[in-house]
Design a protein around this motif. Structure first.
Motif, mmCIF file in Angstrom:
data_model
loop_
_atom_site.group_PDB
_atom_site.id
_atom_site.type_symbol
_atom_site.label_atom_id
_atom_site.label_comp_id
_atom_site.label_asym_id
_atom_site.label_seq_id
_atom_site.Cartn_x
_atom_site.Cartn_y
_atom_site.Cartn_z
ATOM 1 N N UNK A 1 -34.274 -6.804 -9.868
ATOM 2 C CA UNK A 1 -34.122 -5.960 -8.698
ATOM 3 C C UNK A 1 -32.663 -5.496 -8.560
ATOM 4 N N UNK A 2 -31.732 -6.310 -9.069
ATOM 5 C CA UNK A 2 -30.327 -5.873 -9.082
ATOM 6 C C UNK A 2 -30.158 -4.673 -10.016
ATOM 7 N N UNK A 3 -30.828 -4.753 -11.180
ATOM 8 C CA UNK A 3 -30.731 -3.652 -12.145
ATOM 9 C C UNK A 3 -31.289 -2.359 -11.568
ATOM 10 N N UNK A 4 -32.275 -2.459 -10.693
ATOM 11 C CA UNK A 4 -32.890 -1.286 -10.073
ATOM 12 C C UNK A 4 -32.125 -0.829 -8.838
ATOM 13 N N UNK A 5 -31.125 -1.609 -8.410
ATOM 14 C CA UNK A 5 -30.332 -1.251 -7.247
ATOM 15 C C UNK A 5 -30.980 -1.631 -5.923
ATOM 16 N N UNK A 7 -31.351 -4.775 -4.855
ATOM 17 C CA UNK A 7 -30.559 -5.880 -4.316
ATOM 18 C C UNK A 7 -29.125 -5.648 -4.749
ATOM 19 N N UNK A 8 -28.196 -5.676 -3.803
ATOM 20 C CA UNK A 8 -26.795 -5.438 -4.109
ATOM 21 C C UNK A 8 -26.076 -6.755 -4.386
ATOM 22 N N UNK A 9 -26.454 -7.801 -3.603
ATOM 23 C CA UNK A 9 -25.742 -9.067 -3.718
ATOM 24 C C UNK A 9 -26.667 -10.211 -3.300
ATOM 25 N N UNK A 10 -26.520 -11.356 -3.965
ATOM 26 C CA UNK A 10 -27.247 -12.567 -3.574
ATOM 27 C C UNK A 10 -26.204 -13.578 -3.146
ATOM 28 N N UNK A 22 -21.904 -10.904 -16.013
ATOM 29 C CA UNK A 22 -21.512 -12.313 -16.035
ATOM 30 C C UNK A 22 -22.120 -13.073 -14.850
ATOM 31 N N UNK A 23 -22.110 -12.463 -13.668
ATOM 32 C CA UNK A 23 -22.654 -13.138 -12.484
ATOM 33 C C UNK A 23 -24.175 -13.244 -12.550
ATOM 34 N N UNK A 24 -24.848 -12.224 -13.091
ATOM 35 C CA UNK A 24 -26.305 -12.309 -13.263
ATOM 36 C C UNK A 24 -26.662 -13.384 -14.279
ATOM 37 N N UNK A 25 -25.853 -13.512 -15.341
ATOM 38 C CA UNK A 25 -26.095 -14.553 -16.348
ATOM 39 C C UNK A 25 -25.917 -15.940 -15.729
ATOM 40 N N UNK A 26 -24.859 -16.126 -14.935
ATOM 41 C CA UNK A 26 -24.617 -17.402 -14.269
ATOM 42 C C UNK A 26 -25.763 -17.726 -13.309
ATOM 43 N N UNK A 27 -26.244 -16.732 -12.582
ATOM 44 C CA UNK A 27 -27.372 -16.935 -11.668
ATOM 45 C C UNK A 27 -28.616 -17.371 -12.439
ATOM 46 N N UNK A 28 -28.850 -16.758 -13.598
ATOM 47 C CA UNK A 28 -29.999 -17.121 -14.423
ATOM 48 C C UNK A 28 -29.860 -18.564 -14.917
#
Length: 176
Positions: A1-5, A7-10, A22-28
Motif C-alpha cells: 500500500x506504500x508503493x501505491x501511495x 499509506x504514507x507512513x506507519x 530501507x525502512x520498508x525492508x526493516x519493517x518487513x
C-alpha cells in the motif's frame, strides 16, 4: 500500500516507517521476526497442553460435576469433585442406566431440583446428551478432541465404566 501511495507512513510506539526502501525492508524484517516469535509461542503452548494430557490432566475447563483446585499454581491445578454437582451427575447416569430415563426426563428432573451450572445457568437438553456421552466421568479423555489419542485421567471418576456403558446402551442419542 506504500508503493501505491495509499499509506504514507506507519508509526509504532518506538519507530516510524516511510516509503523508503530501507525502512520498508526493516519493517518487513521486524514483521517476519514477530511472526516467528508468535508461531514459536503457539508451538510451546501446544507442547505444554500435550504434556499436561500425557500426565493425565485434561487441558481446559473440567465438565459439570468437577472443579479445578483453585488453590494450586496455574499449570498444577488438579481436577476435584464439585461437592454440589457431582452427586447429581452420578444420579443422572444412574437414572438413565438403571431406570431407562430419556434425555427429556432427566431434563425435567434437573429443572425440578433447580440444577445449575457453575456460572448459575440453566442446563439444557443438548448439554445433558453431551454429558452422557463424555467418558471423562469414568476416567478417560481424548485430547485433542477427534484426534484418537486417549488418556487415562488422574482425576477421580464420578461413575464406573460399567455404569457409563449401561447408560450408553439405554439412552437414545440424537444424530451428531
Amino acid at each position: 500500500m506504500m508503493d501505491q501511495g495509499k499509506i504514507v507512513q506507519i508509526r509504532t510506539f518506538s519507530q516510524k516507517f516511510t516509503n523508503s526502501p530501507a525502512e520498508k525492508f526493516l519493517l518487513m524484517i521486524l514483521g517476519s521476526q514477530a511472526k516467528l516469535e508468535n508461531d514459536n509461542k503457539g508451538e510451546g503452548v501446544k507442547r505444554g497442553l500435550r504434556a499436561k494430557a500425557q500426565m493425565g490432566w485434561r487441558p481446559g475447563m473440567p465438565p459439570i460435576g468437577y472443579l479445578h483446585d483453585c488453590g494450586a499454581k496455574k499449570g498444577e491445578r488438579k481436577v476435584l469433585f464439585d461437592p454440589k454437582r457431582a452427586p447429581i451427575v452420578k444420579k443422572m447416569f444412574e437414572y438413565v442406566a438403571y431406570e431407562g430415563w430419556s434425555g427429556p426426563q432427566v431434563l425435567r428432573w434437573l429443572r425440578k431440583i433447580d440444577f445449575r451450572t457453575r456460572t448459575n445457568g440453566k442446563i439444557y437438553l443438548s448439554r445433558i446428551y453431551i454429558m452422557l456421552r463424555d467418558p471423562f466421568y469414568y476416567g478417560r479423555f481424548e485430547y485433542p478432541l477427534g484426534s484418537g489419542q486417549w488418556y487415562d485421567g488422574k482425576h477421580d471418576p464420578i461413575i464406573s465404566k460399567e455404569l457409563f456403558d449401561q447408560a450408553q446402551a439405554n439412552i437414545e442419542f440424537l444424530p451428531n
